[in-house]
Every structure is written in structure tokens, then in C-alpha cells.
Design a protein around this motif. Structure first.
Motif, PDB file in Angstrom:
ATOM      1  N   LEU A 115       0.824  -1.214   0.000  1.00  0.00           N
ATOM      2  CA  LEU A 115       0.000   0.000   0.000  1.00  0.00           C
ATOM      3  C   LEU A 115       0.853   1.256   0.000  1.00  0.00           C
ATOM      4  CD1 LEU A 115      -3.054   0.800   0.176  1.00  0.00           C
ATOM      5  CD2 LEU A 115      -2.556   1.379   2.551  1.00  0.00           C
ATOM      6  N   LEU A 116       1.922   1.277   0.787  1.00  0.00           N
ATOM      7  CA  LEU A 116       2.768   2.472   0.821  1.00  0.00           C
ATOM      8  C   LEU A 116       3.453   2.698  -0.524  1.00  0.00           C
ATOM      9  CD1 LEU A 116       4.353   2.424   4.397  1.00  0.00           C
ATOM     10  CD2 LEU A 116       2.252   3.522   3.587  1.00  0.00           C
TER      11      LEU A 116
ATOM     12  N   TYR B  48       2.045   1.860  -3.440  1.00  0.00           N
ATOM     13  CA  TYR B  48       0.985   2.407  -4.298  1.00  0.00           C
ATOM     14  C   TYR B  48       0.706   3.868  -3.946  1.00  0.00           C
ATOM     15  CZ  TYR B  48       0.070  -2.586  -5.137  1.00  0.00           C
ATOM     16  OH  TYR B  48       0.181  -3.927  -5.445  1.00  0.00           O
ATOM     17  N   ALA B  49       0.739   4.199  -2.654  1.00  0.00           N
ATOM     18  CA  ALA B  49       0.490   5.575  -2.224  1.00  0.00           C
ATOM     19  C   ALA B  49       1.571   6.515  -2.769  1.00  0.00           C
ATOM     20  CB  ALA B  49       0.439   5.647  -0.706  1.00  0.00           C
ATOM     21  N   ALA B  50       2.824   6.062  -2.700  1.00  0.00           N
ATOM     22  CA  ALA B  50       3.921   6.884  -3.218  1.00  0.00           C
ATOM     23  C   ALA B  50       3.777   7.095  -4.723  1.00  0.00           C
ATOM     24  CB  ALA B  50       5.259   6.223  -2.902  1.00  0.00           C
ATOM     25  N   GLU B  51       3.402   6.041  -5.433  1.00  0.00           N
ATOM     26  CA  GLU B  51       3.217   6.149  -6.879  1.00  0.00           C
ATOM     27  C   GLU B  51       2.087   7.102  -7.231  1.00  0.00           C
ATOM     28  OE1 GLU B  51       2.658   2.088  -7.969  1.00  0.00           O
ATOM     29  OE2 GLU B  51       4.814   1.616  -7.985  1.00  0.00           O
ATOM     30  N   ALA B  52       1.100   7.205  -6.318  1.00  0.00           N
ATOM     31  CA  ALA B  52      -0.021   8.119  -6.516  1.00  0.00           C
ATOM     32  C   ALA B  52       0.287   9.506  -5.975  1.00  0.00           C
ATOM     33  CB  ALA B  52      -1.279   7.563  -5.853  1.00  0.00           C
ATOM     34  N   GLN B  53       1.550   9.732  -5.578  1.00  0.00           N
ATOM     35  CA  GLN B  53       2.051  11.018  -5.071  1.00  0.00           C
ATOM     36  C   GLN B  53       1.347  11.441  -3.788  1.00  0.00           C
ATOM     37  OE1 GLN B  53       1.783  13.517  -8.657  1.00  0.00           O
ATOM     38  NE2 GLN B  53       3.964  13.140  -8.998  1.00  0.00           N
ATOM     39  N   MET B  54       0.953  10.473  -2.975  1.00  0.00           N
ATOM     40  CA  MET B  54       0.434  10.776  -1.649  1.00  0.00           C
ATOM     41  C   MET B  54       1.610  10.901  -0.684  1.00  0.00           C
ATOM     42  SD  MET B  54      -2.817   8.162  -1.391  1.00  0.00           S
ATOM     43  CE  MET B  54      -4.369   8.510  -2.226  1.00  0.00           C
ATOM     44  N   VAL B  55       1.470  11.747   0.314  1.00  0.00           N
ATOM     45  CA  VAL B  55       2.544  11.984   1.271  1.00  0.00           C
ATOM     46  C   VAL B  55       2.406  11.013   2.446  1.00  0.00           C
ATOM     47  CG1 VAL B  55       3.621  13.652   2.829  1.00  0.00           C
ATOM     48  CG2 VAL B  55       2.653  14.415   0.639  1.00  0.00           C
TER      49      VAL B  55
ATOM     50  N   PRO C 244     -12.041  10.134   2.243  1.00  0.00           N
ATOM     51  CA  PRO C 244     -11.591  10.000   0.851  1.00  0.00           C
ATOM     52  C   PRO C 244     -10.228   9.330   0.692  1.00  0.00           C
ATOM     53  CG  PRO C 244     -11.448  12.286   1.592  1.00  0.00           C
ATOM     54  CD  PRO C 244     -12.216  11.550   2.635  1.00  0.00           C
ATOM     55  N   VAL C 245      -9.308   9.553   1.632  1.00  0.00           N
ATOM     56  CA  VAL C 245      -7.987   8.940   1.506  1.00  0.00           C
ATOM     57  C   VAL C 245      -8.077   7.431   1.674  1.00  0.00           C
ATOM     58  CG1 VAL C 245      -5.673   8.790   2.475  1.00  0.00           C
ATOM     59  CG2 VAL C 245      -6.775  11.022   2.245  1.00  0.00           C
ATOM     60  N   ALA C 246      -8.775   6.986   2.718  1.00  0.00           N
ATOM     61  CA  ALA C 246      -8.938   5.544   2.942  1.00  0.00           C
ATOM     62  C   ALA C 246      -9.672   4.889   1.773  1.00  0.00           C
ATOM     63  CB  ALA C 246      -9.686   5.279   4.240  1.00  0.00           C
ATOM     64  N   LYS C 247     -10.690   5.556   1.261  1.00  0.00           N
ATOM     65  CA  LYS C 247     -11.428   5.009   0.119  1.00  0.00           C
ATOM     66  C   LYS C 247     -10.518   4.874  -1.098  1.00  0.00           C
ATOM     67  CE  LYS C 247     -16.128   6.699   1.142  1.00  0.00           C
ATOM     68  NZ  LYS C 247     -17.195   7.632   0.696  1.00  0.00           N
ATOM     69  N   ARG C 248      -9.727   5.919  -1.352  1.00  0.00           N
ATOM     70  CA  ARG C 248      -8.837   5.900  -2.515  1.00  0.00           C
ATOM     71  C   ARG C 248      -7.779   4.819  -2.373  1.00  0.00           C
ATOM     72  NH1 ARG C 248      -7.776   5.437  -7.451  1.00  0.00           N
ATOM     73  NH2 ARG C 248      -5.946   6.537  -8.259  1.00  0.00           N
ATOM     74  N   LEU C 249      -7.227   4.687  -1.159  1.00  0.00           N
ATOM     75  CA  LEU C 249      -6.199   3.674  -0.939  1.00  0.00           C
ATOM     76  C   LEU C 249      -6.769   2.267  -1.103  1.00  0.00           C
ATOM     77  CD1 LEU C 249      -4.294   5.233   2.084  1.00  0.00           C
ATOM     78  CD2 LEU C 249      -3.404   4.904  -0.228  1.00  0.00           C
TER      79      LEU C 249
END
Length: 287
Positions: A215-216, A218-225, A269-274
Motif C-alpha cells: 500500500l505504501l 501504491y500511495a507513493a506512486e499516486a504522489q500521496m505523502v 476519501p484517503v482511505a477510500k482511494r487507498l
């Protein structure tokens, strides 16, 4: 339907499967385990689970009775034999039967490890009701042994935490040590504040979650901090969002911590997106 299980090289009906009463997994909790999710008949994050299994075995000086190729084949065989479309595969390896009860390890050269695998059918694994509603957690003191990075079957304290949560009318617990959240009772824990995803860094204090690692990424690839640091229960209570991750829950929103409503009291929204990201990317990489 009677499940087919795997015990020490044999596929058996579950009601015919047995192990010795002298097995150290039974007597001493001297065993490690993994749980791999199955979606659409395929294994999610299997390479990560297999690698963590080998690490756990190595840390305890325990032998794996199967090669990597054999283990993967057993997983695939059990999926096929039990007709699993969506569900879980549980794997456990113990130090085996030393012939009697003793604190001293048996000689690994002469006493083989015990290996057991079985499936659990979970049709709504990808879309459980809790994912759309969110879950409630309580704080619970973390009194587990110090090597939580090894995935052992020593699960009494997590069971007590889950029972305390149930008694409180909640779903799960956040473990707290020295005032800081370590992880959930069977999952990794996160909060979201000011757009940042915050979670405790890897150490011996927490399990090195396979879902967490994926997950981390995927989050980095989606440019999430992502900020890897410990957080308190009070921080969790005032967070914009909270969630947990695990092999059987993927990304699960948390809407209440110790009686305090998180955000709007609905999955954020963040949890849903992840969760969407994990399911989408996980399915693509499944084998």
C-alpha cells in the motif's frame, strides 16, 4: 462441503487431519504463520508472504519442510481443490513433535517441522459491509512479547484485545505502548492529518505488514505523502481519517477511536482511494 486441507505432505479431508499432541505449536506456541488472500482465484502479494515466512523461520532457527516451488503449488492446489474464488489460505509451520514436552528445542536434523495449510471461503472479501461503513476501535495496552516483527502464533493478547473491543461494542483495538500506538490487534494502524498518511515505522515493535508495504508503494506512486512516525491515541481522535491494513481486510476505514468520532464519522476519501488502489493494483499483480 468438507474442506481439503494440507498436513505434512498430504491432502486430506479436514475431519481426517491430525497432528501430535506433542507438537510444539500446540504445547509452546512454537510456530509461525502466514495468511494469503485469494481474489478471483489468484493469490495476492504472495511473494511478500513467502519472503516474510522465510524470515520468521530464520529468526527462530526453524526449518521449512517445503521448497518455495512446492509451497506455491500447495497454495494453488488448495484453491483448486476447495473451489476458492475469494477467500484466505492459512499456513502454519511449527518446530514439530519432539516426542515429549520440553523447553529445549528438538534437533532439527532429526525432527521435521510440522506444516499445515487450510482455506477459508470469504465470498465478500473484496466488498465487506464494514468497508463502506467503517469500524470502531478502542485503545488497549500493548503487553505482547518484544519480537512482534516475527509472525508467530502467540495470539492470546490480540485475542484478548479483540474480545475487549467486542465487549465495548467496537470492532477492534489499537495497541498502545509508552503512550504511542504500535499497531492494531491484527493489522497495521494509520491516521490521516493535513493530507499526510501517518504510520509507525518498521521495527521489532510491529509486524512488517505485507499489505502495508504494498500500500505504501501504491500511495507513493499516486504522489500521496506518507510520514512514518508514531502517533498517540489523542492524535488519532483528532485526525481527519484513520484506517488499518491487513491481508484479510486490505484497507479498512476507522470511524471511531476510544469513543471519539473521526472526521465526519464515515469512511474518508484517503482511505477510500487507498482501498481502490490496493484492490486494483493487487489484482493486477496477483498470481
Amino acid at each position: 462441503m468438507t474442506r481439503t486441507v494440507y498436513v505434512n505432505g498430504n491432502y486430506l479431508p479436514e475431519n481426517e487431519a491430525t497432528i501430535s499432541i506433542f507438537d510444539r505449536g500446540f504445547l509452546m506456541a512454537d510456530a509461525v504463520y502466514e495468511v494469503t488472500s485469494v481474489l478471483d482465484g489468484k493469490l495476492l502479494d504472495y511473494a511478500g508472504h513467502e519472503a516474510r515466512l522465510q524470515r520468521s523461520l530464520s529468526e527462530l532457527g526453524m526449518a521449512n519442510p517445503c521448497t518455495a516451488e512446492e509451497l506455491l503449488q500447495v497454495h494453488r492446489d488448495l484453491v483448486e481443490k476447495n473451489g476458492i474464488v475469494n477467500g484466505l489460505i492459512y499456513l502454519q509451520i511449527s518446530r514439530g513433535n519432539g516426542g515429549d514436552r520440553s523447553f529445549i528445542f528438538p534437533d532439527a536434523a532429526t525432527v521435521p517441522s510440522t506444516i499445515v495449510l487450510f482455506t477459508q471461503d470469504v465470498p465478500d472479501l473484496a466488498n465487506p459491509p464494514a468497508a463502506s461503513k467503517g469500524i470502531k476501535v478502542i485503545a488497549f495496552e500493548d503487553l505482547r512479547w518484544g519480537r512482534r516483527d516475527i509472525k508467530t502464533v502467540q495470539l492470546l493478547w490480540p485475542s484478548l484485545a479483540k474480545m475487549a473491543a467486542k465487549k465495548a461494542g467496537c470492532d477492534d483495538a489499537f495497541f498502545v505502548m509508552d503512550g504511542l500506538v504500535t499497531e492494531g490487534s491484527s493489522n497495521n494502524a494509520y491516521i490521516v492529518k493535513g493530507g499526510k498518511i501517518i504510520t509507525r515505522p518498521l521495527s521489532n515493535d510491529i509486524l512488517h505488514g505485507i499489505t502495508r508495504a504494498a500500500l505504501l508503494t501504491y500511495a507513493a506512486e499516486a504522489q500521496m505523502v506518507v510520514e512514518e512516525r508514531p502517533f498517540t491515541i489523542e492524535e488519532a481522535k483528532s485526525a481527519d481519517e484513520a484506517f488499518i491494513t491487513g491481508a484479510s481486510t486490505f484497507v479498512m476505514p476507522v470511524i471511531e477511536v476510544d469513543g471519539a468520532t473521526i472526521g465526519s464519522g464515515t469512511p474518508g476519501p484517503v482511505a477510500k482511494r487507498l482501498r481502490e488502489l490496493y484492490l486494483s493494483e493487487g489484482r493486477k499483480a496477483a498470481i
